[in-house]
Design a protein around this motif. Structure first.
Motif, PDB file in Angstrom:
ATOM      1  N   SER A   1      48.789 -33.774  53.453  1.00 48.40           N
ATOM      2  CA  SER A   1      48.717 -32.315  53.431  1.00 48.40           C
ATOM      3  C   SER A   1      49.954 -31.768  52.743  1.00 48.40           C
ATOM      4  O   SER A   1      51.080 -32.101  53.113  1.00 48.40           O
ATOM      5  CB  SER A   1      48.628 -31.760  54.859  1.00 48.40           C
TER       6      SER A   1
ATOM      7  N   SER B   1      39.298 -23.373  48.474  1.00 52.06           N
ATOM      8  CA  SER B   1      40.409 -22.570  48.978  1.00 52.06           C
ATOM      9  C   SER B   1      41.748 -23.130  48.503  1.00 52.06           C
ATOM     10  O   SER B   1      41.829 -24.267  48.014  1.00 52.06           O
ATOM     11  CB  SER B   1      40.400 -22.541  50.507  1.00 52.06           C
TER      12      SER B   1
ATOM     13  N   TYR C   1      43.181 -20.174  53.472  1.00 50.62           N
ATOM     14  CA  TYR C   1      41.727 -19.999  53.357  1.00 50.62           C
ATOM     15  C   TYR C   1      41.318 -19.179  52.132  1.00 50.62           C
ATOM     16  O   TYR C   1      40.122 -19.060  51.844  1.00 50.62           O
ATOM     17  CB  TYR C   1      41.180 -19.319  54.614  1.00 50.62           C
TER      18      TYR C   1
ATOM     19  N   ASN D   1      42.269 -26.308  50.214  1.00 47.93           N
ATOM     20  CA  ASN D   1      41.563 -27.439  49.612  1.00 47.93           C
ATOM     21  C   ASN D   1      42.380 -28.069  48.492  1.00 47.93           C
ATOM     22  O   ASN D   1      42.434 -29.293  48.361  1.00 47.93           O
ATOM     23  CB  ASN D   1      40.208 -27.012  49.066  1.00 47.93           C
TER      24      ASN D   1
ATOM     25  N   THR E   1      41.095 -31.738  48.852  1.00 44.16           N
ATOM     26  CA  THR E   1      39.733 -31.715  49.381  1.00 44.16           C
ATOM     27  C   THR E   1      38.857 -30.708  48.630  1.00 44.16           C
ATOM     28  O   THR E   1      37.890 -30.189  49.180  1.00 44.16           O
ATOM     29  CB  THR E   1      39.733 -31.378  50.891  1.00 44.16           C
ATOM     30  N   SER E   2      39.200 -30.455  47.384  1.00 47.11           N
ATOM     31  CA  SER E   2      38.427 -29.517  46.564  1.00 47.11           C
ATOM     32  C   SER E   2      37.130 -30.125  46.055  1.00 47.11           C
ATOM     33  O   SER E   2      36.256 -29.418  45.562  1.00 47.11           O
ATOM     34  CB  SER E   2      39.262 -29.076  45.367  1.00 47.11           C
TER      35      SER E   2
ATOM     36  N   ASN F   1      44.397 -26.848  57.771  1.00 46.36           N
ATOM     37  CA  ASN F   1      43.128 -27.110  58.451  1.00 46.36           C
ATOM     38  C   ASN F   1      42.116 -27.843  57.583  1.00 46.36           C
ATOM     39  O   ASN F   1      41.149 -28.409  58.095  1.00 46.36           O
ATOM     40  CB  ASN F   1      42.522 -25.801  58.963  1.00 46.36           C
ATOM     41  N   SER F   2      42.341 -27.858  56.275  1.00 44.48           N
ATOM     42  CA  SER F   2      41.411 -28.544  55.381  1.00 44.48           C
ATOM     43  C   SER F   2      41.707 -30.038  55.247  1.00 44.48           C
ATOM     44  O   SER F   2      40.943 -30.767  54.611  1.00 44.48           O
ATOM     45  CB  SER F   2      41.448 -27.903  53.993  1.00 44.48           C
TER      46      SER F   2
ATOM     47  N   GLY G   1      35.446 -30.087  50.267  1.00 41.44           N
ATOM     48  CA  GLY G   1      35.783 -30.672  51.561  1.00 41.44           C
ATOM     49  C   GLY G   1      35.934 -32.172  51.486  1.00 41.44           C
ATOM     50  O   GLY G   1      36.456 -32.794  52.425  1.00 41.44           O
TER      51      GLY G   1
END
Length: 320
Positions: free
Chosen positions: A250, A80, A63, A83, A88-89, A243-244, A126
């Motif tokens: 991932s 983060s 995070y 991300n 997911t940035s 979690n992102s 995200g």
């Protein structure tokens, strides 16, 4: 399709190679002198080093916002580490694999990426966009946290613990070795449109595509991600369940079939390499496939790999 493939069945490894790594010198694929670009298969290595650093530094987590390392980067106070690890940035900047004809230092390559991101449009944080820039930024974070280069961290954290003998960043490939040449085939003539990874291209993508290896060495990396040599099983689970994440990706890998399979694919713009790994998550069965002659069709390359996988454990693997 031509290249070199590590075939793993019940934990036993056999390397099978076909065709030439360098047709002009009649140097065969699988020759002890040849290494192959891992392309995006490098990303999980970069991600693993980030997880090591999170383990070593209690103030860091998935995070943690990246503004502490990139204060001038757009949206860095919202993006983060997680991300970046999951793409997911919202970063959409391109041109990381367009050869700019300049041999970059790690620091200069990272600075170029920051400027390139700021000059391009971005999506909402995200939002998933697969992008080399995320992992080049992670390479820069490794540099800043440790005060050492990505290169030095790779040697200390990955190559030395695993005892890898045929894994190098591009600039460190010894004179006694050679990186493979890539070729195109349309199903008729072979060894057409020869091309190779130029140092100027490799230097642009630290942490995201400048690692060269062999199928057997890369398999050792995959084993090391779970057996405690690089990461523990708990660490690997953390890496692959951030979690992102918004899809199966991932930390450099895709997980499939209720986490029983791990996959990744890599290629380089305007070259004919294809790199694909698909393994059971216990590393007991699967393939590491480094192709240097393709028809530039990712799905066709995976079809070849899937045919091999069906011989190993029918019904176990996925075609894509």
């Amino acid at each position: 399709m031509r290249g070199s493939v590590a075939i793993i069945k019940d934990g036993q490894v056999q390397t099978v190679s076909y065709g030439y790594a360098w047709y002009g010198k009649k140097l065969g694929n699988g020759n002890a002198k040849v290494v192959y670009p891992t392309a995006s298969l490098q990303k999980v290595v970069t991600a693993a080093m980030i997880v090591q650093l999170i383990d070593e530094n209690p103030e860091l987590s998935q995070y943690t916002k990246i503004s502490r390392w990139y204060p001038t980067l757009r949206n860095s106070n919202k993006i983060s580490i997680g991300n970046l690890l999951t793409h997911t940035s919202g970063i959409k900047a391109t041109k990381t694999e367009i050869n700019r004809g300049y041999n970059y230092s790690e620091a200069n390559a990272i600075n170029w990426v920051v400027n390139n991101i700021n000059a391009a449009s971005s999506d909402k944080v995200g939002t998933y966009h697969y992008n080399n820039s995320n992992y080049i930024l992670l390479a820069g974070i490794i540099r800043q946290i440790t005060g050492q280069s990505y290169e030095a961290n790779l040697k200390k954290r990955i190559i030395k613990p695993l005892g890898l003998k045929n894994t190098y960043l591009y600039q460190n490939i010894p004179n006694r070795m050679t990186d493979a040449i890539s070729y195109y085939s349309n199903g008729g003539k072979n060894y057409q449109k020869a091309g190779y990874v130029k140092r100027s291209l490799a230097s642009q993508i630290p942490g995201a595509g400048n690692l060269f290896s062999t199928p057997a060495d890369y398999y050792k990396i995959q084993v090391g991600l779970c057996d405690g040599s690089i990461l523990t099983k708990k660490n690997f689970n953390y890496l692959t369940h951030l979690n992102s994440k918004v899809n199966d990706y991932s930390g450099g890998m895709y997980l499939k079939k209720n986490d029983t399979l791990k996959l990744a694919y890599g290629s380089l713009n305007n070259l004919h390499f294809g790199s694909w790994v698909q393994l059971t998550t216990d590393n007991q069965n699967g393939i590491v496939m480094f192709l240097n002659q393709t028809n530039d069709n990712e799905n066709a390359e995976k079809d070849v790999g899937y045919d091999i996988l069906q011989y190993i454990k029918p019904g176990t693997f996925v075609s894509r």
